[in-house]
Scaffold this motif. Structure first.
Motif, PDB file in Angstrom:
ATOM      1  N   CYS A 169      -6.640  -4.971   2.012  1.00 18.91           N
ATOM      2  CA  CYS A 169      -7.342  -3.700   2.251  1.00 18.91           C
ATOM      3  C   CYS A 169      -6.394  -2.518   2.092  1.00 18.91           C
ATOM      4  O   CYS A 169      -6.745  -1.507   1.477  1.00 18.91           O
ATOM      5  CB  CYS A 169      -7.939  -3.686   3.662  1.00 18.91           C
ATOM      6  N   VAL A 170      -5.193  -2.655   2.652  1.00 22.87           N
ATOM      7  CA  VAL A 170      -4.191  -1.596   2.528  1.00 22.87           C
ATOM      8  C   VAL A 170      -3.763  -1.443   1.073  1.00 22.87           C
ATOM      9  O   VAL A 170      -3.604  -0.316   0.564  1.00 22.87           O
ATOM     10  CB  VAL A 170      -2.984  -1.899   3.431  1.00 22.87           C
ATOM     11  N   TYR A 171      -3.582  -2.558   0.369  1.00 21.26           N
ATOM     12  CA  TYR A 171      -3.174  -2.498  -1.036  1.00 21.26           C
ATOM     13  C   TYR A 171      -4.206  -1.749  -1.882  1.00 21.26           C
ATOM     14  O   TYR A 171      -3.836  -0.924  -2.734  1.00 21.26           O
ATOM     15  CB  TYR A 171      -2.989  -3.916  -1.592  1.00 21.26           C
ATOM     16  N   ARG A 172      -5.478  -2.015  -1.668  1.00 13.30           N
ATOM     17  CA  ARG A 172      -6.516  -1.340  -2.456  1.00 13.30           C
ATOM     18  C   ARG A 172      -6.480   0.167  -2.229  1.00 13.30           C
ATOM     19  O   ARG A 172      -6.692   0.946  -3.163  1.00 13.30           O
ATOM     20  CB  ARG A 172      -7.891  -1.903  -2.100  1.00 13.30           C
ATOM     21  N   ARG A 173      -6.191   0.592  -1.009  1.00 13.69           N
ATOM     22  CA  ARG A 173      -6.097   2.020  -0.736  1.00 13.69           C
ATOM     23  C   ARG A 173      -4.848   2.623  -1.352  1.00 13.69           C
ATOM     24  O   ARG A 173      -4.884   3.744  -1.876  1.00 13.69           O
ATOM     25  CB  ARG A 173      -6.121   2.247   0.786  1.00 13.69           C
ATOM     26  N   LEU A 174      -3.728   1.907  -1.275  1.00 14.83           N
ATOM     27  CA  LEU A 174      -2.503   2.397  -1.905  1.00 14.83           C
ATOM     28  C   LEU A 174      -2.662   2.490  -3.420  1.00 14.83           C
ATOM     29  O   LEU A 174      -2.150   3.419  -4.060  1.00 14.83           O
ATOM     30  CB  LEU A 174      -1.336   1.468  -1.567  1.00 14.83           C
ATOM     31  N   ARG A 175      -3.358   1.548  -4.007  1.00 17.38           N
ATOM     32  CA  ARG A 175      -3.542   1.521  -5.456  1.00 17.38           C
ATOM     33  C   ARG A 175      -4.336   2.743  -5.926  1.00 17.38           C
ATOM     34  O   ARG A 175      -4.081   3.274  -7.015  1.00 17.38           O
ATOM     35  CB  ARG A 175      -4.265   0.232  -5.860  1.00 17.38           C
ATOM     36  N   LEU A 176      -5.277   3.190  -5.119  1.00 18.94           N
ATOM     37  CA  LEU A 176      -6.026   4.393  -5.479  1.00 18.94           C
ATOM     38  C   LEU A 176      -5.170   5.647  -5.370  1.00 18.94           C
ATOM     39  O   LEU A 176      -5.324   6.592  -6.152  1.00 18.94           O
ATOM     40  CB  LEU A 176      -7.252   4.531  -4.578  1.00 18.94           C
ATOM     41  N   LEU A 177      -4.253   5.649  -4.398  1.00 17.27           N
ATOM     42  CA  LEU A 177      -3.390   6.818  -4.230  1.00 17.27           C
ATOM     43  C   LEU A 177      -2.265   6.847  -5.247  1.00 17.27           C
ATOM     44  O   LEU A 177      -1.902   7.911  -5.764  1.00 17.27           O
ATOM     45  CB  LEU A 177      -2.788   6.811  -2.815  1.00 17.27           C
ATOM     46  N   ASP A 178      -1.703   5.691  -5.539  1.00 11.96           N
ATOM     47  CA  ASP A 178      -0.555   5.615  -6.445  1.00 11.96           C
ATOM     48  C   ASP A 178      -0.548   4.233  -7.078  1.00 11.96           C
ATOM     49  O   ASP A 178      -0.263   3.239  -6.418  1.00 11.96           O
ATOM     50  CB  ASP A 178       0.751   5.849  -5.676  1.00 11.96           C
ATOM     51  N   VAL A 222       0.876  12.045   3.170  1.00 10.71           N
ATOM     52  CA  VAL A 222       0.863  11.519   4.538  1.00 10.71           C
ATOM     53  C   VAL A 222       0.093  10.207   4.581  1.00 10.71           C
ATOM     54  O   VAL A 222       0.506   9.232   5.229  1.00 10.71           O
ATOM     55  CB  VAL A 222       0.239  12.543   5.508  1.00 10.71           C
ATOM     56  N   ARG A 223      -1.028  10.179   3.880  1.00  6.20           N
ATOM     57  CA  ARG A 223      -1.852   8.977   3.837  1.00  6.20           C
ATOM     58  C   ARG A 223      -1.068   7.797   3.253  1.00  6.20           C
ATOM     59  O   ARG A 223      -1.123   6.685   3.768  1.00  6.20           O
ATOM     60  CB  ARG A 223      -3.094   9.258   2.991  1.00  6.20           C
ATOM     61  N   LYS A 224      -0.333   8.064   2.184  1.00  4.51           N
ATOM     62  CA  LYS A 224       0.438   6.987   1.550  1.00  4.51           C
ATOM     63  C   LYS A 224       1.515   6.459   2.487  1.00  4.51           C
ATOM     64  O   LYS A 224       1.716   5.241   2.596  1.00  4.51           O
ATOM     65  CB  LYS A 224       1.063   7.486   0.253  1.00  4.51           C
ATOM     66  N   SER A 225       2.203   7.371   3.172  1.00  2.85           N
ATOM     67  CA  SER A 225       3.256   6.928   4.092  1.00  2.85           C
ATOM     68  C   SER A 225       2.680   6.099   5.230  1.00  2.85           C
ATOM     69  O   SER A 225       3.291   5.127   5.679  1.00  2.85           O
ATOM     70  CB  SER A 225       4.011   8.139   4.643  1.00  2.85           C
ATOM     71  N   GLU A 226       1.477   6.463   5.707  1.00  2.67           N
ATOM     72  CA  GLU A 226       0.828   5.685   6.762  1.00  2.67           C
ATOM     73  C   GLU A 226       0.472   4.284   6.265  1.00  2.67           C
ATOM     74  O   GLU A 226       0.659   3.295   6.984  1.00  2.67           O
ATOM     75  CB  GLU A 226      -0.436   6.401   7.229  1.00  2.67           C
ATOM     76  N   LEU A 227      -0.036   4.197   5.050  1.00  2.00           N
ATOM     77  CA  LEU A 227      -0.429   2.894   4.513  1.00  2.00           C
ATOM     78  C   LEU A 227       0.787   2.011   4.251  1.00  2.00           C
ATOM     79  O   LEU A 227       0.745   0.801   4.484  1.00  2.00           O
ATOM     80  CB  LEU A 227      -1.238   3.088   3.233  1.00  2.00           C
ATOM     81  N   VAL A 228       1.866   2.618   3.755  1.00  2.00           N
ATOM     82  CA  VAL A 228       3.090   1.854   3.512  1.00  2.00           C
ATOM     83  C   VAL A 228       3.640   1.307   4.834  1.00  2.00           C
ATOM     84  O   VAL A 228       4.050   0.145   4.923  1.00  2.00           O
ATOM     85  CB  VAL A 228       4.136   2.734   2.799  1.00  2.00           C
TER      86      VAL A 228
END
Length: 570
Positions: free
Chosen positions: A411-420, A379-385
């Motif tokens: 900022c969003v990219y850094r969070r996405l990078r940690l998730l995937d 869910v977190r990844k879909s929100e960031l995308v």
């Protein structure tokens, strides 16, 4: 002449009559508890206590809710806590669901003090009203502590009006209005100018105004260089002293919130991330303390002498809360700290202004998903995308907003990078597109001598993002980003700017060394052996006897893997 915000004089008087009007009907909770009811929906008593106000046609045996069209039109009763219309819930409810009563907050406009109706400070008054006291207790922190020590008095003795002349202040206000105000447009500049003029002519407008104008002077000096550095810093320190002085800080006001916004922006542009984050959080807490985040129809107003004034200032109130929210969200999201959440916010009633980009800034911030710890990764990844696409599609209109958009995309990219770590190509393209658009915007801001914090920080982060993506497309953007960073560094010529460009070069060199090692390995693998003319010799070269085969099947010695370099024997 505009009166100071903290002065209640000259406000419109209530239009209601002084004679008590008796309601022809009482709601079911008031009849059941034998309390006074004003016959409205919801009534004042239910509003104050959080009861579900409902009316019945048969003496209350059927607790059907009364519709707004059935409300009896009666003059507003005179009461110390004037009831304002309740807010309609924004959350849809399914059929048959029990509606949760809306709990109004309480606002004392004379002290700019806002609190929830369940506050311990408000409870003595609630009890007094419940007991039908003729003189219920006021909103006050009764017995909050033992009272063993007296509260400290004012310790600020700096006199701003004697430190800087009015003509200089006029020039700095003009600088602020042309550079900072279009982005953070929460002030009524015309009214502010008139009040400052009175303040310098000896008609004191209070410490709140002085803290506010000190913040304006500090930022305007930073962007124009009109004042010497030591003069600018002394005025900024004066604002800090006023905001933190115990005799002033215990009486929050909209001016204090504005002064804290300006201090946060100045600290973000000149100091460290922890300090700016703390300042932004303090600002948000003051927004809650003054009730700026609430509409007038969402509060029980203690005394109605300033209701008209508060309604007139609705746009300024909402703008102040919106800008405070934007600054806190941007700083927290970039720093990786929690933002201050004071409930759902809506600023749909703000009136757009020509040449104002505050709503553009808020449009970016409202697309950021909250950093909820423990939320589902998918869910977190879909929100960031979704947020990444939203940010790229959002209009900017101003170079600062364009650079801020890139900052939030990173900022969003850094969070996405940690998730995937394996982002899709379209997501990578969106990040690169946002960063590429920020390069000319940052250069234009620097040429205009507008030293916004993200002029250099966003470009430095763009380089880090490009090297982290490490694709052909991202590496192709490195030269332009590095050139922009070097141009900005040359113009600034500060320790922090030189430190940033040196660190960027270090990362580029590290990326180059990594690629050289990879190329070296691939070159050794790609070597083609000389063509042997004698075919029989070639066949003989690749033939194994039984002894060679047994040797081939043996595991290699353990010492072969002790060397860090990958050595291939050909």
């Amino acid at each position: 002449m505009a009166s100071p915000i903290h002065n209640g004089g000259g406000m419109p008087s209530p239009t209601t009559g002084s004679m008590r009007q008796r309601s022809r009907r009482a709601c079911f909770p008031c009849r059941q508890r034998k309390r006074k009811c004003d016959g409205r929906l919801p009534c004042l008593t239910c509003t104050g206590y959080g009861y579900e106000c409902r009316y019945g046609d048969d003496g209350g045996r059927k607790g059907t809710k009364r519709s707004a069209s059935d409300e009896v039109a009666l003059p507003q009763p005179v009461h110390k806590a004037q009831r304002l219309p309740a807010e309609t819930s924004t959350h849809s409810q399914s059929e048959g669901a029990v509606a949760t009563p809306f709990h109004h907050g309480i606002l004392d406009p004379n002290k700019w003090r806002y609190m929830s109706s369940n506050s311990a400070i408000a409870f003595p008054r609630v009890v007094g009203l419940d007991l039908q006291s003729a003189n219920p207790p006021r909103l006050h922190s009764f017995a909050y502590n033992t009272g063993l020590r007296p509260e400290p008095g004012c310790i600020v003795d700096f006199q701003l009006v004697k430190f800087i002349a009015w003509n200089q202040v006029q020039e700095l206000i003009n600088v602020y209005e042309s550079t900072i105000h279009p982005i953070f447009g929460f002030l009524d500049m015309q009214r502010l100018y008139l009040r400052c003029e009175d303040h310098w002519k000896g008609k004191s407008q209070g410490p709140g105004l002085e803290a506010l104008i000190s913040g304006i002077i500090g930022l305007a000096s930073l962007f124009s260089g009109l004042l010497a550095t030591d003069v600018e810093m002394r005025i900024v320190l004066h604002a800090k002293e006023l905001l933190e002085d115990p005799s002033h800080s215990r009486f929050p006001s909209i001016e204090q919130v504005g002064a804290w916004i300006l201090r946060t922006v100045y600290v973000r542009a000149t100091s460290r991330p922890h300090v700016s984050w703390l300042s932004s959080c303090t600002t948000m807490h003051l927004v809650e303390a003054t009730g700026l985040h609430r509409e007038m129809d969402q509060v029980v107003l203690m005394g109605d002498s300033r209701q008209g004034y508060l309604q007139e200032q609705s746009d300024v109130r909402q703008r102040t809360a919106m800008i405070a929210h934007c600054v806190n969200s941007i700083i927290s999201y970039d720093y990786g700290r929690s933002a201050v959440y004071i409930g759902p916010l809506s600023f749909n009633k703000i009136v757009p202004r020509d040449g104002d980009f505050s709503l553009h800034l808020y449009s970016l911030v409202r697309g950021l998903p909250r950093d909820d710890i423990g939320s589902d990764p998918h869910v977190r990844k879909s929100e960031l995308v979704a947020a990444l696409k939203y940010l790229l599609d959002a209009p900017t209109g101003h170079d600062f907003v364009t650079v801020t958009r890139a900052e939030l995309c990173f900022c969003v990219y850094r969070r996405l990078r940690l998730l995937d770590n394996c982002l899709k190509q379209d997501q990578i393209d969106q990040v690169i597109t946002a960063g590429t658009a920020a390069l000319p915007a940052a250069r234009r801001l620097m040429v205009s001598n507008h030293p916004w914090w993200n002029v250099i920080s966003t470009i430095f982060q763009f380089l880090c993002v490009l090297l982290a993506i490490d694709s052909t497309e991202s590496i192709a953007s490195v030269p332009a980003a590095m050139e922009t960073l070097e141009i900005i560094t040359t113009r600034l010529d500060t320790h922090l700017a030189n430190e940033a460009v040196n660190t960027a070069r270090l990362l580029v060199c590290a990326s180059l060394e990594k690629k050289k090692k990879g190329i070296s390995i691939l070159e050794r693998v790609a070597v083609v052996p000389d063509v042997v003319d004698n075919a029989s010799s070639a066949e003989q070269r690749w033939m194994f006897d039984e002894t060679d085969w047994d040797l081939f099947l043996q595991p290699p010695p353990a010492t072969q893997f002790l060397d860090g370099d990958f050595q291939l024997q050909i």
